[in-house]
Design a protein around this motif. Structure first.
Motif, mmCIF file in Angstrom:
data_model
loop_
_atom_site.group_PDB
_atom_site.id
_atom_site.type_symbol
_atom_site.label_atom_id
_atom_site.label_comp_id
_atom_site.label_asym_id
_atom_site.label_seq_id
_atom_site.Cartn_x
_atom_site.Cartn_y
_atom_site.Cartn_z
ATOM 1 N N ALA A 134 63.735 -41.283 48.322
ATOM 2 C CA ALA A 134 63.138 -42.623 48.217
ATOM 3 C C ALA A 134 64.171 -43.629 47.706
ATOM 4 O O ALA A 134 64.251 -44.766 48.204
ATOM 5 N N ILE A 135 64.977 -43.228 46.730
ATOM 6 C CA ILE A 135 65.975 -44.151 46.176
ATOM 7 C C ILE A 135 67.042 -44.469 47.224
ATOM 8 O O ILE A 135 67.472 -45.615 47.382
ATOM 9 N N GLN A 136 67.472 -43.455 47.968
ATOM 10 C CA GLN A 136 68.477 -43.709 49.011
ATOM 11 C C GLN A 136 67.894 -44.579 50.126
ATOM 12 O O GLN A 136 68.584 -45.444 50.676
ATOM 13 N N ALA A 137 66.641 -44.344 50.471
ATOM 14 C CA ALA A 137 66.013 -45.174 51.515
ATOM 15 C C ALA A 137 65.855 -46.612 51.027
ATOM 16 O O ALA A 137 66.013 -47.558 51.804
ATOM 17 N N ALA A 138 65.561 -46.773 49.728
ATOM 18 C CA ALA A 138 65.479 -48.119 49.159
ATOM 19 C C ALA A 138 66.844 -48.806 49.260
ATOM 20 O O ALA A 138 66.956 -49.971 49.660
ATOM 21 N N GLY A 144 64.932 -53.512 46.323
ATOM 22 C CA GLY A 144 65.389 -53.433 44.937
ATOM 23 C C GLY A 144 64.487 -52.576 44.077
ATOM 24 O O GLY A 144 64.769 -52.325 42.905
ATOM 25 N N ASP A 145 63.382 -52.129 44.651
ATOM 26 C CA ASP A 145 62.519 -51.186 43.950
ATOM 27 C C ASP A 145 62.479 -49.916 44.803
ATOM 28 O O ASP A 145 63.075 -49.846 45.863
ATOM 29 N N ALA A 146 61.811 -48.899 44.328
ATOM 30 C CA ALA A 146 61.603 -47.693 45.134
ATOM 31 C C ALA A 146 60.199 -47.215 44.831
ATOM 32 O O ALA A 146 59.684 -47.443 43.729
ATOM 33 N N PRO A 147 59.554 -46.571 45.794
ATOM 34 C CA PRO A 147 58.213 -46.072 45.502
ATOM 35 C C PRO A 147 58.265 -44.992 44.432
ATOM 36 O O PRO A 147 59.228 -44.236 44.342
ATOM 37 N N ARG A 148 57.220 -44.952 43.622
ATOM 38 C CA ARG A 148 57.065 -43.828 42.692
ATOM 39 C C ARG A 148 56.576 -42.620 43.493
ATOM 40 O O ARG A 148 55.615 -42.734 44.258
ATOM 41 N N PRO B 223 60.953 -58.171 54.902
ATOM 42 C CA PRO B 223 62.096 -58.277 53.992
ATOM 43 C C PRO B 223 63.021 -57.069 53.992
ATOM 44 O O PRO B 223 64.147 -57.158 53.513
ATOM 45 N N PHE B 224 62.557 -55.935 54.520
ATOM 46 C CA PHE B 224 63.362 -54.709 54.414
ATOM 47 C C PHE B 224 64.153 -54.485 55.700
ATOM 48 O O PHE B 224 63.718 -54.852 56.794
ATOM 49 N N ILE B 225 65.304 -53.851 55.559
ATOM 50 C CA ILE B 225 66.116 -53.508 56.735
ATOM 51 C C ILE B 225 65.577 -52.195 57.288
ATOM 52 O O ILE B 225 65.633 -51.167 56.623
#
Lengths: 245, 245
Positions: A134-138, A144-148, B223-225
């Motif tokens: 999720a962080i890499q996809a963000a 600038g956020d990532a899903p929990r 807003p997301f790529i």
């Protein structure tokens, strides 16, 4: 197209920061950044970001200096929770990646009668892996956020707890007759959404009934049978694009 | 969940039919059908289907007898054409699979400045492969038709030819400012749609201008790529689900 390098960090603060070993390797060897180069640090958990500059690239780590963090510019605008039955193999990896790109804010892996059940350490390992994905996809999607990503729950617990007041709760079920279209079109801006999706084998009638009892709309996604990974992408895509005004 | 076995065939007609070698192997060894077993044959090119029964399972082939074909029950309701820049590796395989599930009727692989270009035999091989993928995805999703996969075209030719009157033509472009939401919400039932999507590297400004000159709306997907495979899934998912009434 050159884009600014975005690097995820924990607990972003202004000042000097030593990147962890894995991130340092990525910055030094893949991105080949050098002292003086600019980058953007983002803290997906707190939805903060800061411009920064590389100050040193050593064998054992990269040090940067961050400016004062500000609220992330690009972040999810709607609360969207995905209750996703755990599919076989790495299906949920792809679902976490797609759902992150499509703006989901919470992902709850759920155990259903026909889903894969993860026990103990295996569950913790997989959740850690999904959080990294999720962080890499963000990072890649400019969020600038990532899903929990939550710990796996049983279907019954997940649907029972999923509905704060005012939320549109949708459960995709192939035997449902009510089409999803009118509910999507009637969605209010910023109204939170919870979406529940089964695994390859679908949901049992009893599971669908549990969701309905908890206030979910049982909805059809149309005439075609969608795979467990295509269903959330279609619904989350529709939510994202309809919200995009 | 047991579903009726669906087998794609060419030129479906009532009466005896010898399945080809590959399909015969699948029917005999994977599905383990035996004489007397029922199945459904579908002809994705002509959107026909017929109930049928296995009459013999031999080493070299399976023979079935088909009832009179009828128009396929489940098929795309809207004309949706995807002009998709050819991505690296097998990205287009996944896009063809997803787009078929999500109800697309025509897929045109396009060559752009930043896309992969396929020449001569390689293009023909890939198109044959994409056609097989589309037919299998139609089978799995219960569709009685399958999208037509066209030969690769240049971006300029594809956008210039894509707009019969009354079509909503959308070109997803990351530098576009107009959001896609209002256009989706204003779509008329059964209005044809053409969607053009770039590859990993995106479209050049010149390509976007060509599309605009040909009558395409240049639209932002939010807003997301999005990756080149997520963008069509999101738009096609939104089209499918909004149409689902």
């Amino acid at each position: 197209m050159s884009r600014v390098t975005r690097i995820p960090v924990d607990d972003l603060r202004a000042g000097p920061l030593d990147l962890d070993a894995q991130t340092s390797r990525h910055v030094a060897r893949v991105l080949r950044l050098a002292p003086g180069d600019a980058l953007v640090l983002f803290d997906p958990e707190h939805a903060l970001e800061a411009t920064a500059r590389v100050v040193s690239v050593e064998r054992d780590g990269v040090r940067v200096v961050a400016d004062a963090p500000t609220a992330a510019r690009v972040r999810a605008v709607r609360q969207v929770t995905l209750l996703q039955a755990i599919g076989k193999g790495d299906k949920l990896d792809a679902i976490v990646r797609d759902a992150t790109e499509l703006g989901v804010t919470d992902i709850v892996p759920v155990e259903t009668a026909r889903a894969v059940v993860l026990l103990g350490d295996r569950a913790a390992d997989r959740v850690a892996r999904w959080r990294r994905i999720a962080i890499q996809a963000a990072r890649q999607s400019g969020r600038g956020d990532a899903p929990r990503v939550h710990l796996p729950r049983s279907w019954g617990d997940a649907v029972a707890d999923a509905r704060p007041a005012g939320t549109l709760a949708l459960c995709a079920w192939e035997d449902a007759e009510a089409p999803i279209g009118p509910l999507l079109q009637g969605l209010r801006p910023e109204q939170p959404v919870v979406l529940a999706v089964g695994s390859e084998g679908g949901l049992t009638a009893a599971e669908a009934a549990e969701a309905a009892a908890a206030g979910f709309h049982l909805v059809s996604l149309g005439p075609f049978i969608l795979r467990t990974e295509t269903a959330p992408a279609a619904v989350l895509g529709a939510l994202l694009l309809l919200t995009c005004e």
